[in-house]
Scaffold this motif. Structure first.
Motif, PDB file in Angstrom:
ATOM      1  N   UNK A 148       0.844  -1.194   0.000  1.00 56.72           N
ATOM      2  CA  UNK A 148       0.000   0.000   0.000  1.00 56.72           C
ATOM      3  C   UNK A 148       0.879   1.243   0.000  1.00 56.72           C
ATOM      4  N   UNK A 149       0.282   2.392  -0.302  1.00 54.55           N
ATOM      5  CA  UNK A 149       1.047   3.637  -0.378  1.00 54.55           C
ATOM      6  C   UNK A 149       1.028   4.433   0.912  1.00 54.55           C
ATOM      7  N   UNK A 150       0.087   4.140   1.811  1.00 54.19           N
ATOM      8  CA  UNK A 150       0.020   4.872   3.070  1.00 54.19           C
ATOM      9  C   UNK A 150      -0.749   4.039   4.079  1.00 54.19           C
ATOM     10  N   UNK A 151      -0.411   4.190   5.353  1.00 55.31           N
ATOM     11  CA  UNK A 151      -1.144   3.566   6.449  1.00 55.31           C
ATOM     12  C   UNK A 151      -1.432   4.642   7.484  1.00 55.31           C
ATOM     13  N   UNK A 152      -2.617   4.601   8.089  1.00 56.69           N
ATOM     14  CA  UNK A 152      -2.909   5.574   9.138  1.00 56.69           C
ATOM     15  C   UNK A 152      -2.201   5.152  10.422  1.00 56.69           C
ATOM     16  N   UNK A 153      -2.093   6.086  11.340  1.00 55.46           N
ATOM     17  CA  UNK A 153      -1.319   5.840  12.556  1.00 55.46           C
ATOM     18  C   UNK A 153      -1.846   4.657  13.351  1.00 55.46           C
ATOM     19  N   UNK A 154      -3.131   4.667  13.656  1.00 56.34           N
ATOM     20  CA  UNK A 154      -3.674   3.653  14.558  1.00 56.34           C
ATOM     21  C   UNK A 154      -3.610   2.264  13.935  1.00 56.34           C
ATOM     22  N   UNK A 155      -3.046   1.332  14.688  1.00 52.54           N
ATOM     23  CA  UNK A 155      -2.909  -0.038  14.217  1.00 52.54           C
ATOM     24  C   UNK A 155      -1.589  -0.334  13.553  1.00 52.54           C
ATOM     25  N   UNK A 156      -0.771   0.687  13.316  1.00 54.71           N
ATOM     26  CA  UNK A 156       0.495   0.482  12.629  1.00 54.71           C
ATOM     27  C   UNK A 156       1.516  -0.197  13.544  1.00 54.71           C
ATOM     28  N   UNK A 157       2.119  -1.258  13.039  1.00 54.50           N
ATOM     29  CA  UNK A 157       3.176  -1.982  13.744  1.00 54.50           C
ATOM     30  C   UNK A 157       4.493  -1.665  13.047  1.00 54.50           C
ATOM     31  N   UNK A 158       5.434  -1.056  13.787  1.00 57.33           N
ATOM     32  CA  UNK A 158       6.672  -0.573  13.181  1.00 57.33           C
ATOM     33  C   UNK A 158       7.868  -1.110  13.980  1.00 57.33           C
ATOM     34  N   UNK A 159       8.870  -1.709  13.311  1.00 55.02           N
ATOM     35  CA  UNK A 159      10.081  -2.151  14.013  1.00 55.02           C
ATOM     36  C   UNK A 159      10.897  -0.950  14.493  1.00 55.02           C
ATOM     37  N   UNK A 160      11.477  -1.080  15.658  1.00 53.40           N
ATOM     38  CA  UNK A 160      12.309  -0.006  16.202  1.00 53.40           C
ATOM     39  C   UNK A 160      13.490   0.286  15.281  1.00 53.40           C
ATOM     40  N   UNK A 161      14.077  -0.760  14.682  1.00 51.33           N
ATOM     41  CA  UNK A 161      15.254  -0.521  13.830  1.00 51.33           C
ATOM     42  C   UNK A 161      14.892   0.298  12.593  1.00 51.33           C
ATOM     43  N   UNK A 162      13.648   0.215  12.142  1.00 49.27           N
ATOM     44  CA  UNK A 162      13.211   1.045  11.024  1.00 49.27           C
ATOM     45  C   UNK A 162      13.093   2.504  11.464  1.00 49.27           C
ATOM     46  N   UNK A 163      12.546   2.725  12.653  1.00 40.97           N
ATOM     47  CA  UNK A 163      12.470   4.083  13.193  1.00 40.97           C
ATOM     48  C   UNK A 163      13.862   4.677  13.373  1.00 40.97           C
ATOM     49  N   UNK A 164      14.833   3.838  13.745  1.00 40.68           N
ATOM     50  CA  UNK A 164      16.209   4.316  13.883  1.00 40.68           C
ATOM     51  C   UNK A 164      16.739   4.835  12.551  1.00 40.68           C
ATOM     52  N   UNK A 165      16.348   4.196  11.459  1.00 43.83           N
ATOM     53  CA  UNK A 165      16.858   4.575  10.141  1.00 43.83           C
ATOM     54  C   UNK A 165      16.027   5.680   9.488  1.00 43.83           C
ATOM     55  N   UNK A 166      14.710   5.530   9.498  1.00 44.97           N
ATOM     56  CA  UNK A 166      13.830   6.506   8.840  1.00 44.97           C
ATOM     57  C   UNK A 166      13.731   7.789   9.657  1.00 44.97           C
ATOM     58  N   UNK A 167      13.753   7.643  10.992  1.00 46.17           N
ATOM     59  CA  UNK A 167      13.628   8.790  11.869  1.00 46.17           C
ATOM     60  C   UNK A 167      12.290   8.812  12.586  1.00 46.17           C
ATOM     61  N   UNK A 168      12.125   9.676  13.570  1.00 48.54           N
ATOM     62  CA  UNK A 168      10.900   9.733  14.378  1.00 48.54           C
ATOM     63  C   UNK A 168       9.766  10.418  13.635  1.00 48.54           C
ATOM     64  N   UNK A 169       8.621  10.522  14.303  1.00 46.92           N
ATOM     65  CA  UNK A 169       7.491  11.259  13.749  1.00 46.92           C
ATOM     66  C   UNK A 169       7.828  12.754  13.693  1.00 46.92           C
ATOM     67  N   UNK A 170       7.278  13.453  12.726  1.00 47.25           N
ATOM     68  CA  UNK A 170       7.560  14.872  12.534  1.00 47.25           C
ATOM     69  C   UNK A 170       6.723  15.690  13.513  1.00 47.25           C
ATOM     70  N   UNK A 171       7.355  16.186  14.570  1.00 46.62           N
ATOM     71  CA  UNK A 171       6.653  16.927  15.605  1.00 46.62           C
ATOM     72  C   UNK A 171       6.193  18.303  15.131  1.00 46.62           C
ATOM     73  N   UNK A 172       6.828  18.839  14.097  1.00 54.16           N
ATOM     74  CA  UNK A 172       6.485  20.190  13.642  1.00 54.16           C
ATOM     75  C   UNK A 172       5.093  20.270  13.038  1.00 54.16           C
ATOM     76  N   UNK A 173       4.529  19.106  12.620  1.00 53.44           N
ATOM     77  CA  UNK A 173       3.200  19.108  12.005  1.00 53.44           C
ATOM     78  C   UNK A 173       2.082  19.164  13.042  1.00 53.44           C
ATOM     79  N   UNK A 174       2.390  18.845  14.279  1.00 54.83           N
ATOM     80  CA  UNK A 174       1.466  18.845  15.418  1.00 54.83           C
ATOM     81  C   UNK A 174       0.403  17.760  15.276  1.00 54.83           C
ATOM     82  N   UNK A 175      -0.570  17.935  14.402  1.00 58.27           N
ATOM     83  CA  UNK A 175      -1.518  16.878  14.055  1.00 58.27           C
ATOM     84  C   UNK A 175      -1.767  16.960  12.548  1.00 58.27           C
ATOM     85  N   UNK A 176      -2.386  15.916  11.993  1.00 56.46           N
ATOM     86  CA  UNK A 176      -2.723  15.806  10.574  1.00 56.46           C
ATOM     87  C   UNK A 176      -1.482  15.616   9.701  1.00 56.46           C
ATOM     88  N   UNK A 177      -1.532  14.567   8.913  1.00 55.48           N
ATOM     89  CA  UNK A 177      -0.486  14.181   7.959  1.00 55.48           C
ATOM     90  C   UNK A 177       0.780  13.649   8.632  1.00 55.48           C
TER      91      UNK A 177
END
Length: 317
Positions: free
Chosen positions: A163-192
């Motif tokens: 798929x091209x996108x997944x919504x936040x709720x229900x998403x299962x993400x490996x920690x090692x992927x977060x280490x590489x891709x980076x954290x959530x973008x806090x500057x957006x606050x909410x939405x997107x």
């Protein structure tokens, strides 16, 4: 409550529930639905009322962690606080959950099983299909077509689709992927926030998997209005301040190099439709349209973060 055995799936999972003045009964239902399916359950409260959790029955939740933020710092910040805790605890995965979701029995095991079956792919995250609490419709996974979001069917005998996108709720993400891709973008606050992370992960060569068997009940909108515009359709209706973030964050993402034109084209059409529906059919249309234009202006000015509190209204006006 007895946890599932780690040996059952050989992976450790921390569920992160972000709350903001939640409905207590629904939150308890969510906790009951997921507690036995994960190793650690963490609530990150984003500045709810001071006395909101004073009488909350924390004791019955096994291996529970609670992070109380003093103010509403936004969804991105709250998710990142949960990720930091999961990393300190040595968890291998995080499972993001909204306060108005309910996990089906065996949902997490299903996600993990299908993730493990796709080891030949560079998987960023995997997410379930959703049962809309409002009408019991089951969602389909999506991709970006020429002028609209396309639905990806789940063929018989196929457990996952790309798929091209997944919504936040229900998403299962490996920690090692977060280490590489980076954290959530806090500057957006909410939405997107979920969209931005998905697009960033895909730009780094990862794929997103939509699980065809895992299900979760979810409230997909504040409320929906059924209107006739060429054909009958249901349009999500939000509070006025939400349109500020929807429009501002869209325009902010249009300027990022890793955001593909295929998404920009579809999202731009979506914004035009939102504006048109609000202008023709929406309640409190003047306030909402004002928020849309303020969001566009602030995006071009490079403003991010939280809308000033005097304008960040929770009323439908």
């Amino acid at each position: 409550m007895q946890k599932r055995k780690l040996s059952d799936i050989c992976m450790s999972i921390c569920a992160i529930i972000v709350t903001y003045n939640p409905d207590v009964s629904m939150l308890l239902t969510l906790i009951e639905s997921v507690d036995k399916q994960v190793d650690v359950l963490c609530i990150v409260d984003n500045g709810s009322s001071a006395d909101f959790y004073l009488n909350f029955p924390f004791d019955y939740i096994s291996n529970f962690k609670f992070i109380k933020l003093e103010d509403n710092f936004g969804l991105g910040t709250a998710l990142n606080k949960g990720i930091e805790l999961a990393r300190k605890l040595g968890m291998e995965f995080v499972l993001f959950l909204d306060q108005d979701s309910i996990c089906s029995q065996g949902m997490v095991s299903c996600l993990v099983k299908h993730y493990k079956e796709c080891t030949l792919l560079k998987v960023a995250e995997i997410g379930p299909r959703f049962i809309d609490i409002n009408n019991s419709n089951i969602s389909q996974h999506v991709n970006y077509r020429t002028l609209r979001v396309g639905h990806i069917p789940c063929p018989e005998k196929l457990s996952v689709v790309q798929t091209d996108v997944l919504i936040t709720s229900g998403s299962l993400i490996p920690i090692h992927v977060l280490d590489f891709v980076g954290p959530m973008d806090e500057s957006l606050f909410i939405d997107h926030i979920d969209t931005e992370w998905c697009l960033r992960a895909k730009s780094k060569g990862y794929v997103l998997l939509g699980d065809c068997e895992a299900l979760m009940s979810h409230n997909l909108g504040e409320y929906r209005k059924r209107i006739w515009f060429i054909y009958w359709r249901e349009v999500p209706v939000h509070k006025a301040f939400r349109y500020y973030y929807i429009f501002r964050n869209s325009v902010l993402l249009y300027h990022r190099k890793y955001v593909p034109w295929s998404w920009i084209r579809i999202d731009l059409i979506r914004l035009i439709e939102i504006f048109g529906f609000t202008l023709l059919f929406g309640p409190y249309r003047l306030d909402k349209i004002t928020m849309m234009f303020q969001g566009i202006r602030d995006a071009f000015l490079g403003k991010t973060g939280k809308l000033p509190s005097c304008q960040n209204r929770n009323s439908d006006s």
